[in-house]
Design a protein around this motif. Sequence first.
Motif, mmCIF file in Angstrom:
data_model
loop_
_atom_site.group_PDB
_atom_site.id
_atom_site.type_symbol
_atom_site.label_atom_id
_atom_site.label_comp_id
_atom_site.label_asym_id
_atom_site.label_seq_id
_atom_site.Cartn_x
_atom_site.Cartn_y
_atom_site.Cartn_z
ATOM 1 N N SER A 2 -33.954 34.044 -65.563
ATOM 2 C CA SER A 2 -35.331 34.548 -65.587
ATOM 3 C C SER A 2 -36.348 33.429 -65.406
ATOM 4 N N GLU A 3 -35.865 32.190 -65.317
ATOM 5 C CA GLU A 3 -36.722 31.004 -65.155
ATOM 6 C C GLU A 3 -37.745 30.888 -66.287
ATOM 7 N N PRO A 4 -37.257 30.831 -67.525
ATOM 8 C CA PRO A 4 -38.170 30.763 -68.662
ATOM 9 C C PRO A 4 -38.720 29.354 -68.872
ATOM 10 N N LYS A 5 -39.791 29.271 -69.643
ATOM 11 C CA LYS A 5 -40.270 27.986 -70.141
ATOM 12 C C LYS A 5 -39.988 27.843 -71.630
ATOM 13 N N VAL A 6 -39.778 28.992 -72.287
ATOM 14 C CA VAL A 6 -39.374 29.002 -73.692
ATOM 15 C C VAL A 6 -38.081 29.796 -73.797
ATOM 16 N N LEU A 7 -37.086 29.215 -74.446
ATOM 17 C CA LEU A 7 -35.796 29.879 -74.662
ATOM 18 C C LEU A 7 -35.692 30.245 -76.141
ATOM 19 N N VAL A 8 -35.460 31.529 -76.425
ATOM 20 C CA VAL A 8 -35.374 32.027 -77.797
ATOM 21 C C VAL A 8 -33.959 32.546 -78.017
ATOM 22 N N LEU A 9 -33.241 31.957 -78.992
ATOM 23 C CA LEU A 9 -31.831 32.277 -79.194
ATOM 24 C C LEU A 9 -31.587 32.742 -80.621
ATOM 25 N N ASP A 10 -30.869 33.851 -80.755
ATOM 26 C CA ASP A 10 -30.574 34.429 -82.063
ATOM 27 C C ASP A 10 -29.142 34.073 -82.471
ATOM 28 N N GLU A 11 -29.031 33.052 -83.328
ATOM 29 C CA GLU A 11 -27.737 32.605 -83.853
ATOM 30 C C GLU A 11 -26.701 32.415 -82.739
ATOM 31 N N PRO A 12 -26.973 31.574 -81.760
ATOM 32 C CA PRO A 12 -26.074 31.457 -80.605
ATOM 33 C C PRO A 12 -24.713 30.871 -80.919
ATOM 34 N N LYS A 19 -46.941 35.402 -68.054
ATOM 35 C CA LYS A 19 -46.554 34.892 -66.746
ATOM 36 C C LYS A 19 -46.564 33.367 -66.731
ATOM 37 N N GLN A 20 -47.540 32.767 -67.427
ATOM 38 C CA GLN A 20 -47.660 31.318 -67.462
ATOM 39 C C GLN A 20 -46.493 30.687 -68.219
ATOM 40 N N ILE A 21 -46.145 31.263 -69.330
ATOM 41 C CA ILE A 21 -45.076 30.726 -70.171
ATOM 42 C C ILE A 21 -44.047 31.828 -70.429
ATOM 43 N N PRO A 22 -43.218 32.153 -69.428
ATOM 44 C CA PRO A 22 -42.225 33.211 -69.624
ATOM 45 C C PRO A 22 -41.184 32.817 -70.677
ATOM 46 N N ILE A 23 -40.754 33.822 -71.428
ATOM 47 C CA ILE A 23 -39.795 33.608 -72.515
ATOM 48 C C ILE A 23 -38.450 34.232 -72.139
ATOM 49 N N GLY A 24 -37.379 33.471 -72.296
ATOM 50 C CA GLY A 24 -36.024 33.968 -72.102
ATOM 51 C C GLY A 24 -35.375 34.214 -73.447
ATOM 52 N N TYR A 25 -34.882 35.438 -73.673
ATOM 53 C CA TYR A 25 -34.322 35.821 -74.981
ATOM 54 C C TYR A 25 -32.812 35.937 -74.892
ATOM 55 N N VAL A 26 -32.130 35.278 -75.835
ATOM 56 C CA VAL A 26 -30.667 35.333 -75.918
ATOM 57 C C VAL A 26 -30.302 35.994 -77.241
ATOM 58 N N PRO A 27 -29.900 37.272 -77.224
ATOM 59 C CA PRO A 27 -29.543 37.957 -78.468
ATOM 60 C C PRO A 27 -28.190 37.492 -78.984
ATOM 61 N N MET A 30 -34.646 28.708 -82.180
ATOM 62 C CA MET A 30 -33.273 29.148 -82.412
ATOM 63 C C MET A 30 -33.031 29.449 -83.888
ATOM 64 N N ASN A 31 -32.494 30.620 -84.172
ATOM 65 C CA ASN A 31 -32.004 30.935 -85.512
ATOM 66 C C ASN A 31 -30.637 30.304 -85.721
ATOM 67 N N THR A 32 -30.378 29.831 -86.923
ATOM 68 C CA THR A 32 -29.054 29.309 -87.225
ATOM 69 C C THR A 32 -28.765 29.471 -88.707
ATOM 70 N N HIS A 33 -27.480 29.596 -89.036
ATOM 71 C CA HIS A 33 -27.047 29.622 -90.432
ATOM 72 C C HIS A 33 -26.680 28.234 -90.930
ATOM 73 N N GLN A 64 -21.202 34.220 -74.905
ATOM 74 C CA GLN A 64 -22.459 33.595 -75.309
ATOM 75 C C GLN A 64 -23.037 32.756 -74.176
ATOM 76 N N LEU A 65 -22.178 32.066 -73.433
ATOM 77 C CA LEU A 65 -22.634 31.287 -72.284
ATOM 78 C C LEU A 65 -23.200 32.191 -71.188
ATOM 79 N N VAL A 66 -22.606 33.370 -71.024
ATOM 80 C CA VAL A 66 -23.111 34.335 -70.034
ATOM 81 C C VAL A 66 -24.522 34.787 -70.411
ATOM 82 N N PHE A 67 -24.758 35.072 -71.691
ATOM 83 C CA PHE A 67 -26.085 35.496 -72.132
ATOM 84 C C PHE A 67 -27.125 34.386 -71.940
ATOM 85 N N ILE A 68 -26.707 33.136 -72.161
ATOM 86 C CA ILE A 68 -27.630 32.018 -71.932
ATOM 87 C C ILE A 68 -27.942 31.900 -70.444
ATOM 88 N N ALA A 69 -26.916 32.047 -69.597
ATOM 89 C CA ALA A 69 -27.137 32.007 -68.143
ATOM 90 C C ALA A 69 -28.076 33.126 -67.709
#
Length: 260
Positions: free
Chosen positions: A155-165, A74-82, A194-197, A145-150
């Motif tokens: 979710s009002e995250p404090k950490v954004l986690v993105l998988d090869e965006p 709850k303190q540090i919510p995570i937003g995940y972008v597959p 963020m994962n990246t190639h 991809q922009l829709v998934f980020i939105a």
Amino acid sequence: MILEVKNGYYGYTTDNLLQDISFTLGEKEIMTILGQNGIGKTTILKCVTGILKWRQGQTLINGQSMGSSREAQKQIPIGYVPQAHGLSFPYTVRELVIMGRARHIGLFSVPSKKDKIIVDQAIDEVGITSIRDKSCTQLSGGQLQLVFIARALASEPKVLVLDEPESHLDFRNQFIIINLIMRLVRERGLSCIMNTHYPEHALRMSHTTLLLGQNSYLFGRTKEIITEKRVEEYFGIKAKILPVPYKGEEIKAFVVLDNI
């Protein structure tokens, strides 16, 4: 420090794909994860977000174990972008983004006025207001991809986690995504993993990098981790990393010389 992984192990079989992984993420920092296909980049993100459970080790949020503490999440919510794959159901952009409010809306409740305002702000922030009523099945890869980020931002995250965006996108759309992530960290104060190639993308945008190899990894400041010698060692590619002055700063240009 906002998030820490300590001594993480994970495997889909009896063998561990990931062994003794440790790293930290600071406030307003971007961390990139690099490595060859199948090395475990997406698996790390799923363990960090709690989609998968570490076989050993843990993810800590502000010093509290995320696995055992709802308060930490709850303190540090995570937003995940597959990774952005096509959708089977014709949700509109706005319908898909409002799904990001799920943890704020009761099980039998409907979105409130506040929820709808936050959703529209997220849609506007990533620049897709003009297509908010369009079916997601009709969108390009870059738009989706922009829709998934939105959706993650809603979710009002404090950490954004993105998988090869930026994967599967053309050259221009890759940099639209990169610049958006950098802006969100700068203006929203988010932290990002963020994962990246693309080593050149990591050099351009990230503060720290986790470089994965077979049964080994390196973690540290990006400019110290991504070197010509390590690109050859971890990817089997000879390359030159050249400094390019731009607007009073120095950008690192990545030039591939030869395959080994």
